[in-house]
Design a protein around this motif. Structure first.
Motif, PDB file in Angstrom:
ATOM      1  N   ALA A 271       0.838  -1.206   0.000  1.00  0.00           N
ATOM      2  CA  ALA A 271       0.000   0.000   0.000  1.00  0.00           C
ATOM      3  C   ALA A 271       0.871   1.253   0.000  1.00  0.00           C
ATOM      4  N   THR A 272       1.925   1.230   0.821  1.00  0.00           N
ATOM      5  CA  THR A 272       2.777   2.410   0.927  1.00  0.00           C
ATOM      6  C   THR A 272       3.496   2.686  -0.389  1.00  0.00           C
ATOM      7  N   ILE A 273       3.953   1.606  -1.055  1.00  0.00           N
ATOM      8  CA  ILE A 273       4.596   1.810  -2.358  1.00  0.00           C
ATOM      9  C   ILE A 273       3.540   2.228  -3.382  1.00  0.00           C
TER      10      ILE A 273
ATOM     11  N   ALA B 186       9.086   2.771   2.848  1.00  0.00           N
ATOM     12  CA  ALA B 186       8.685   1.376   2.646  1.00  0.00           C
ATOM     13  C   ALA B 186       9.909   0.514   2.382  1.00  0.00           C
ATOM     14  N   GLY B 187      10.881   1.069   1.641  1.00  0.00           N
ATOM     15  CA  GLY B 187      12.099   0.323   1.355  1.00  0.00           C
ATOM     16  C   GLY B 187      12.853  -0.048   2.629  1.00  0.00           C
TER      17      GLY B 187
ATOM     18  N   LEU C   2       6.236  -4.136  -8.762  1.00  0.00           N
ATOM     19  CA  LEU C   2       5.217  -4.643  -9.679  1.00  0.00           C
ATOM     20  C   LEU C   2       3.929  -4.956  -8.917  1.00  0.00           C
ATOM     21  N   LYS C   3       4.090  -5.544  -7.737  1.00  0.00           N
ATOM     22  CA  LYS C   3       2.896  -5.897  -6.961  1.00  0.00           C
ATOM     23  C   LYS C   3       2.196  -4.652  -6.442  1.00  0.00           C
ATOM     24  N   ALA C   4       2.997  -3.662  -6.038  1.00  0.00           N
ATOM     25  CA  ALA C   4       2.369  -2.429  -5.550  1.00  0.00           C
ATOM     26  C   ALA C   4       1.629  -1.734  -6.684  1.00  0.00           C
ATOM     27  N   PHE C   5       2.226  -1.764  -7.868  1.00  0.00           N
ATOM     28  CA  PHE C   5       1.542  -1.188  -9.030  1.00  0.00           C
ATOM     29  C   PHE C   5       0.221  -1.927  -9.263  1.00  0.00           C
TER      30      PHE C   5
ATOM     31  N   ALA D 123      -5.441   2.591  -3.204  1.00  0.00           N
ATOM     32  CA  ALA D 123      -4.105   2.020  -3.071  1.00  0.00           C
ATOM     33  C   ALA D 123      -3.988   1.258  -1.756  1.00  0.00           C
ATOM     34  N   LEU D 124      -4.561   1.821  -0.706  1.00  0.00           N
ATOM     35  CA  LEU D 124      -4.537   1.165   0.596  1.00  0.00           C
ATOM     36  C   LEU D 124      -5.314  -0.150   0.541  1.00  0.00           C
ATOM     37  N   LEU D 125      -6.530  -0.088   0.005  1.00  0.00           N
ATOM     38  CA  LEU D 125      -7.363  -1.289  -0.084  1.00  0.00           C
ATOM     39  C   LEU D 125      -6.701  -2.330  -0.981  1.00  0.00           C
TER      40      LEU D 125
END
Ligand SMILES: Nc1ncnc2c1ncn2[C@@H]1O[C@H](COP(=O)(O)OP(=O)(O)O)[C@@H](O)[C@H]1O
Ligand SMILES: [Mg+2]
Lengths: 239, 377
Positions: free
Chosen positions: B74-76, B280-281, B301-304, B318-320
């Motif tokens: 979510a943060t990314i 996040a990193g 990629l997953k955050a995207f 993005a959070l959800l």
């Protein structure tokens, strides 16, 4: 003679390779309503966009009350006193009416003064007060136009440029908007008015310019333009 | 009611935190119910253990793992979604911004370690310093990348800045590899051991036989990301700058006619997104303890994907999306092996997660929440 607030000198503007303005020169004096008329695609909006810095001319110059604003960015030009109500009104659809008005005063950090201005806008357009917490996008076309004009008044501009304020509005609303423009002018606001509705525009303007494919083909007082044969035939629908 | 909901404490603390809890409880409960039902249905076909009991025993850990990685995603994802909301552009180098944040944070810890001061310092102060440094460097880098690689292309066809972003990814990976290679001769960065982050807190829940164990670093990760998300919500919805960001996202030319310096707001968007990615990193590094210059690719990629799942351009989305994807992945990793008796192991978790994601997007093409940054959360 009254002071020239805005002076545009032989500007040429392009969209990529499209030569949209081919040497436009015009001026607006303090206290005037000057109207820019012309058919669709003549370059009226491009002229306003070039003045407010949304695009820059490839040559020519623009002078605002003695300051050269030709190459300034739009956010600087705004704070120099140019109000621009764009074609299509430019209401932020997902900001409330109040937030839209707040945006109009973005450059000044003066909350009491803002509230005072917002109250003045509400006096001018009581309808907006009823809708104050609604999203801008949910307003009717007429209400959006009122909001757009009200928002541009938040900074008390030296010159207010209106791009087709009558577009898409019912005749009663067109009357109302033009009454407001007249009233604003009487209260001291200088106005540059772009209209396809030449009839209405020339009825309230002092002077006018006629644009055709990026050139000014005619300029005169509004009264003389109304009597001009070419204007009557092309823009007023009189044969 | 109206006066209550416009109370700032409600608007900026209770509401966003409540929203997170609702997402976690909603998605977590739904997946838990589904998996327990599946366990009942298939209990006959799995012979070497009691499928239902096994499923329930590991469920708390599965949920916690899912939520943890979900908050990282979510943060990314917020970095992707904010930039998309303002520029309608996918910043593919954001995964490398995330990686740089992590590497910088770990390098700071390694520096303290080499000085011999790491053991004597307060662990929370140290990790706080690492996070802040990661945020500053990653945020600054994101702004720089925008200035150099995207801004000159703003008028160009949409594919052009996209290619530039992919190119920037490779450049950043190789730059980090080069710098690490020149300075340490080794491009794996390994988190030094310090503090009590690896220790567990035991939570006993009445009525449940097995106590739930949470690692200290997991608690830290969740606490820090929740604070950042609450802070971001306040910034976007409660400040003048946030209002300007929303205005630019909705209508860029008109925003400039309001006197907003649009370029400044765009830089600020990259700064905020980059800083979140950098934090996040560092948190991710604390979790996995080992980074290399290419470590950003999969989380990025997953955050995207999470951003798209939630509705790209939508901050709440993005959070959800992050939480849903994290949970799906965690459920897949833990239960695939058990349910298929080892035929499909945890390595298939991504296939499961992405299959479900594709199904969701077929039915909701604009994402679960599908609006834009312009909108108030
Ligand atoms: N965004 C744009 N891209 C390319 N050409 C444009 C754009 N906007 C306007 N034009 C062209 O510039 C000329 C002037 O347009 P405009 O100023 O909008 O006319 P008006 O406002 O008088 O209707 C037209 O030929 C139009 O097609
Ligand atoms: Mg026009």
């Amino acid at each position: 003679m009254a002071k020239k607030i805005l002076e545009v000198n032989d500007i040429h503007s392009y969209y990529g390779h499209i030569h949209a303005l081919k040497g436009i020169s015009l001026y607006v004096e303090e206290g005037e309503i000057v109207s820019l008329i012309g058919s669709n695609g003549a370059g009226k909006s491009t002229t306003l966009r070039t003045i407010s810095g949304l695009m820059h001319p490839r040559s020519g110059s623009i002078n605002l009350g003695g300051t050269d604003i030709t190459h300034m960015e739009p956010h600087i030009i705004v704070s120099n006193g140019v109000g621009h109500v764009p074609e299509g009104r430019g209401i932020f659809p997902k900001l409330s009416v109040r937030e839209n008005l707040d945006m109009g005063a973005y450059t000044i950090n003066d909350t009491p003064k803002n509230s005072e201005r917002i109250e003045q806008v509400f006096t001018l357009f009581p309808r907006l007060k009823e809708r104050v917490d609604q999203y801008g996008g949910t307003l009717s076309g007429g209400e959006q136009q009122m909001l757009a004009i009200g928002r541009s008044l938040m900074l008390n501009p030296r010159i207010l440029m209106l791009d087709e304020p009558s577009m898409g509005l019912a005749p009663v609303l067109v009357e109302l908007i033009f009454d407001i423009i007249k009233k604003l002018n009487k209260d001291g606001t200088t106005i540059l008015l772009v209209e396809q509705n030449a009839q209405m525009a020339l009825s309230i303007a002092h002077r006018g310019y006629v644009l055709q494919t990026g050139n000014i083909v005619l300029t005169d007082t509004a009264d003389k333009l109304k009597k001009n044969e070419m204007v009557q035939k092309s823009y007023l629908g009189i044969e | 009611m109206k006066t209550f909901t416009s109370n700032p404490f409600y608007k900026f603390i209770i509401f966003p935190v409540g929203q997170m809890l609702a997402f976690i409880l909603g998605a977590g409960t739904l997946l838990s119910v589904i998996i327990i039902l599946l366990a009942y249905i298939f209990r006959g076909s799995v012979t070497n253990l009691d499928l239902v009991e096994r499923t329930i025993t590991i469920l708390p850990k599965v949920l916690i793992d899912g939520i943890t990685i979900g908050f990282v995603y979510a943060t990314i994802a917020l970095g992707y979604t904010m930039v998309y909301g303002v520029l309608e552009f996918i910043n593919f180098s954001h995964s490398e911004i995330f990686m740089v944040g992590g590497v910088v944070g770990v390098e700071l810890l390694r520096y303290f370690d080499a000085q011999g001061s790491l053991a004597t310092m307060n662990e929370y102060v140290v990790i706080g310093m690492a996070i802040v440094l990661g945020m500053v460097i990653a945020g600054g880098l994101a702004v720089t990348v925008e200035r150099i690689a995207y801004k000159p292309l703003r008028g160009a066809p949409r594919l052009v800045p996209l290619i530039s972003a992919i190119g920037m990814s490779f450049i950043l990976q190789d730059a980090v590899r080069l710098i690490l290679g020149l300075t340490t001769g080794e491009f794996n960065v390994i988190l030094p051991q310090f503090g009590t982050f690896d220790e567990f807190q035991i939570l006993t829940i009445p009525g449940i036989a097995n106590a739930v164990q949470i690692q200290n670093k997991t608690i830290l990760l969740i606490a820090v990301t929740v604070m950042m998300l609450v802070g971001l919500n306040f910034l976007v919805n409660g400040t003048k700058i946030g209002k300007a960001i929303r205005a630019v996202a909705q209508d860029r030319p008109t925003a400039s006619l309001m006197g907003i310096n649009v370029n400044l707001i765009i830089s600020l968007t990259f700064l905020i997104g980059g800083a979140l990615g950098g934090a996040a990193g560092v948190l991710f590094a604390l979790k996995v303890t080992r980074l290399d210059p290419f470590v950003g690719f999969f989380p990025g990629l997953k955050a995207f994907t999470a951003a798209v799942l939630g509705g790209i351009g939508n901050l709440t989305g993005a959070l959800l999306g992050g939480l849903v994807l994290g949970l799906l992945e965690s459920f897949g990793a833990s239960y695939l092996g058990i349910f298929t008796e080892g035929a499909f192991g945890a390595e298939y978790k991504d296939i499961l997660a992405f299959a479900i994601l594709i199904i969701i997007l077929i039915f909701r093409p604009s994402g679960l929440l599908g609006q834009t940054v312009g909108q108030k959360a």
